[in-house]
Design an enzyme around this catalytic site. Structure first.
Site, PDB file in Angstrom:
ATOM      1  N   GLU A   1       0.859  -1.717  -0.258  1.00 23.77           N
ATOM      2  CA  GLU A   1       0.360  -0.061  -0.056  1.00 23.77           C
ATOM      3  C   GLU A   1       0.729   0.967  -0.067  1.00 23.77           C
ATOM      4  O   GLU A   1       0.357   2.195  -0.791  1.00 23.77           O
ATOM      5  CB  GLU A   1      -0.554  -0.144   1.478  1.00 23.77           C
ATOM      6  CG  GLU A   1      -2.055   0.868   1.009  1.00 23.77           C
ATOM      7  CD  GLU A   1      -2.682   1.204   2.441  1.00 23.77           C
ATOM      8  OE1 GLU A   1      -2.430   0.085   3.298  1.00 23.77           O
ATOM      9  OE2 GLU A   1      -3.844   2.438   2.139  1.00 23.77           O
TER      10      GLU A   1
ATOM     11  N   ASP B   1      -0.714  -5.178   2.731  1.00 23.72           N
ATOM     12  CA  ASP B   1      -1.201  -4.037   3.328  1.00 23.72           C
ATOM     13  C   ASP B   1      -0.253  -4.149   5.463  1.00 23.72           C
ATOM     14  O   ASP B   1      -0.802  -4.624   6.239  1.00 23.72           O
ATOM     15  CB  ASP B   1      -2.059  -4.008   3.719  1.00 23.72           C
ATOM     16  CG  ASP B   1      -3.202  -2.379   4.220  1.00 23.72           C
ATOM     17  OD1 ASP B   1      -4.109  -2.017   3.962  1.00 23.72           O
ATOM     18  OD2 ASP B   1      -2.259  -1.842   4.951  1.00 23.72           O
TER      19      ASP B   1
ATOM     20  N   ILE C   1      -0.009  -2.012   7.631  1.00 23.65           N
ATOM     21  CA  ILE C   1      -1.374  -1.567   8.994  1.00 23.65           C
ATOM     22  C   ILE C   1      -2.897  -1.392   8.129  1.00 23.65           C
ATOM     23  O   ILE C   1      -3.212  -0.406   7.703  1.00 23.65           O
ATOM     24  CB  ILE C   1      -0.965  -0.247   9.592  1.00 23.65           C
ATOM     25  CG1 ILE C   1       0.456  -0.463  10.619  1.00 23.65           C
ATOM     26  CG2 ILE C   1      -2.399  -0.458  10.676  1.00 23.65           C
ATOM     27  CD1 ILE C   1       0.727   0.303  11.392  1.00 23.65           C
ATOM     28  N   ASP C   2      -3.219  -2.816   7.878  1.00 27.58           N
ATOM     29  CA  ASP C   2      -5.024  -2.637   7.000  1.00 27.58           C
ATOM     30  C   ASP C   2      -6.145  -2.277   8.952  1.00 27.58           C
ATOM     31  O   ASP C   2      -6.063  -3.024   9.870  1.00 27.58           O
ATOM     32  CB  ASP C   2      -5.463  -4.067   6.801  1.00 27.58           C
ATOM     33  CG  ASP C   2      -6.500  -3.523   6.356  1.00 27.58           C
ATOM     34  OD1 ASP C   2      -6.568  -2.364   5.469  1.00 27.58           O
ATOM     35  OD2 ASP C   2      -7.278  -4.754   6.997  1.00 27.58           O
TER      36      ASP C   2
ATOM     37  N   THR D   1      -5.961   1.852   9.699  1.00 26.34           N
ATOM     38  CA  THR D   1      -5.300   2.728   9.515  1.00 26.34           C
ATOM     39  C   THR D   1      -5.631   3.575  10.981  1.00 26.34           C
ATOM     40  O   THR D   1      -5.278   4.384  11.889  1.00 26.34           O
ATOM     41  CB  THR D   1      -3.921   3.540   8.569  1.00 26.34           C
ATOM     42  OG1 THR D   1      -3.643   2.479   7.839  1.00 26.34           O
ATOM     43  CG2 THR D   1      -3.391   4.648   8.985  1.00 26.34           C
TER      44      THR D   1
ATOM     45  N   ASP E   1      -5.772  -4.473   0.864  1.00 29.15           N
ATOM     46  CA  ASP E   1      -7.005  -5.222   1.580  1.00 29.15           C
ATOM     47  C   ASP E   1      -7.086  -6.603   1.347  1.00 29.15           C
ATOM     48  O   ASP E   1      -7.736  -6.900   2.628  1.00 29.15           O
ATOM     49  CB  ASP E   1      -7.859  -4.030   1.554  1.00 29.15           C
ATOM     50  CG  ASP E   1      -7.081  -2.779   1.528  1.00 29.15           C
ATOM     51  OD1 ASP E   1      -7.775  -1.399   0.425  1.00 29.15           O
ATOM     52  OD2 ASP E   1      -6.463  -2.293   2.635  1.00 29.15           O
TER      53      ASP E   1
HETATM   54  C1  LIP Z   1      -8.945   0.312   5.010  1.00 31.67           C
HETATM   55  C2  LIP Z   1      -9.481  -0.545   4.766  1.00 31.67           C
HETATM   56  C3  LIP Z   1     -11.272  -0.403   4.734  1.00 31.67           C
HETATM   57  C4  LIP Z   1     -11.049   1.068   4.123  1.00 31.67           C
HETATM   58  C5  LIP Z   1     -10.647   2.352   4.518  1.00 31.67           C
HETATM   59  C6  LIP Z   1      -9.125   1.391   4.222  1.00 31.67           C
HETATM   60  P1  LIP Z   1      -6.807   0.916   5.077  1.00 31.67           P
HETATM   61  O1  LIP Z   1      -7.128   0.164   4.932  1.00 31.67           O
HETATM   62  O2  LIP Z   1      -9.634  -1.576   5.334  1.00 31.67           O
HETATM   63  O3  LIP Z   1     -12.042  -1.158   4.439  1.00 31.67           O
HETATM   64  O4  LIP Z   1     -12.730   1.008   4.314  1.00 31.67           O
HETATM   65  O5  LIP Z   1     -10.529   2.985   3.911  1.00 31.67           O
HETATM   66  O6  LIP Z   1      -8.791   1.641   2.573  1.00 31.67           O
HETATM   67  O7  LIP Z   1      -5.792   1.977   4.390  1.00 31.67           O
HETATM   68  O8  LIP Z   1      -6.501   0.716   6.398  1.00 31.67           O
HETATM   69  O9  LIP Z   1      -5.079  -0.186   5.058  1.00 31.67           O
END
Ligand code: LIP
Length: 302
Positions: free
Chosen positions: A74, A92, A94-95, A97, A241
């Site tokens: 990412e 990713d 940190i999914d 964030t 993601d």
């Molecule tokens: C997040 C996703 C989530 C989405 C957020 C964001 P991140 O990923 O896991 O589904 O709704 O907008 O994209 O940006 O925290 O890695």
């Protein structure tokens, strides 16, 4: 054409687990400070120095172990980058964030691996809860709990709830996500669809049991893999993601189809997804029922 049969996937999974656990230590010991910009496309699209540091660590480790494989992450993704057929790690760091910045513990390290653009290994780890989800194509998916860097208790095969029949949206909990795109036609499609999913039947709605917006696509896919939540619908997230969760979900009997009505087959980088839990019956009917409530069509550039 590459072939995943030439790669020791269980070994690759185990190596991804080790990397995820170390990345978890980086995350739980960090103070989430946003980068100098702090945001990407708008004030809801956050990035922290920890996201960047963790991705750099993961990338370095994987380049050492698998120097000929590609990497898509990412924080180093550039618009226009395409996922090719070659073996590729899709990561990713940190999914979730936004949750991380708010110190809410629903976050995960999502480490996916795809060959010929098909997800074949997935590792999703929440370092705050210790929940570790793993999946290898053709070998099932599992959840375990990590404590002090070691597995605590047994590894449990997914789904947790068995594959009870799906009998309709009115007996489902649906995961939705606001994402960071909050204007235009995509936002309108989401708001109109969410309203219809929740609305009572006598007003034309689906009357779902409830909706959840938890903030991590990877953990959402794992919750649907567990079978504790039934459906996840999102447009606008990315391959990093969902790649790892995709394997974990499909190995638990779940399916991933287009979040717009009509296509049963979507690529991992499609960016518009409908994920449905494993079920001994009713999966196809549930997809078609869900699609009937989608108001319009979302469009996202790759
Ligand atoms: C997040 C996703 C989530 C989405 C957020 C964001 P991140 O990923 O896991 O589904 O709704 O907008 O994209 O940006 O925290 O890695």
């Amino acid at each position: 054409m590459s072939s995943s049969s030439d790669i020791d996937l269980p070994l690759l999974r185990d190596r991804l687990v080790s990397i995820a656990l170390q990345a978890g230590v980086m995350i739980t010991s960090a103070t989430p400070t946003t980068t100098s910009s702090g945001t990407k496309k708008n004030t809801a699209d956050l990035v922290t120095e920890t996201d960047q540091a963790v991705e750099a660590y993961i990338s370095k480790e994987l380049k050492t172990l698998y120097p000929t494989f590609s990497f898509m992450g990412e924080e180093t993704y550039k618009p226009g980058m395409q996922l090719g057929p070659e073996p590729t790690f899709i990561v990713d760091p940190i999914d979730g964030t936004t949750n991380f910045v708010h110190r809410h513990p629903y976050i995960s390290i999502s480490l996916g691996f795809a060959v010929n653009r098909v997800p074949v290994v997935g590792v999703v780890y929440n370092p705050f809860t210790g929940k570790l989800y793993t999946g290898v194509k053709g070998r099932g998916s599992y959840v375990s709990t990590i404590r002090d860097g070691k597995t605590h208790g047994e590894e449990i095969r997914l789904p947790l709830k068995g594959s009870e029949a799906l009998t309709g949206l009115d007996s489902c909990i649906v995961i939705i996500e606001w994402g960071s795109d909050r204007s235009g036609s995509n936002w309108k499609v989401k708001c109109d669809t969410w309203a219809r999913l929740g609305q009572s039947k006598d007003e034309g709605g689906a009357m779902v049991h409830s909706a959840r917006a938890l903030g991590s696509a990877a953990l959402n896919m794992c919750a649907v893999a567990e079978g504790t939540l039934d459906v996840y619908w999102e447009g606008g997230c990315w391959a990093w993601d969902v790649c790892a969760g995709w394997v974990i979900l499909t190995e638990a009997g779940g399916i991933v189809v287009d979040g717009n009505p009509g296509s049963w087959e979507v690529d991992v980088d499609h960016r518009i997804y409908l994920a449905v839990r494993g079920a001994k019956e009713g999966q196809k009917e549930l997809v078609e029922e869900f699609w009937s409530y989608v108001e319009g069509e979302m469009v996202y550039p790759h």
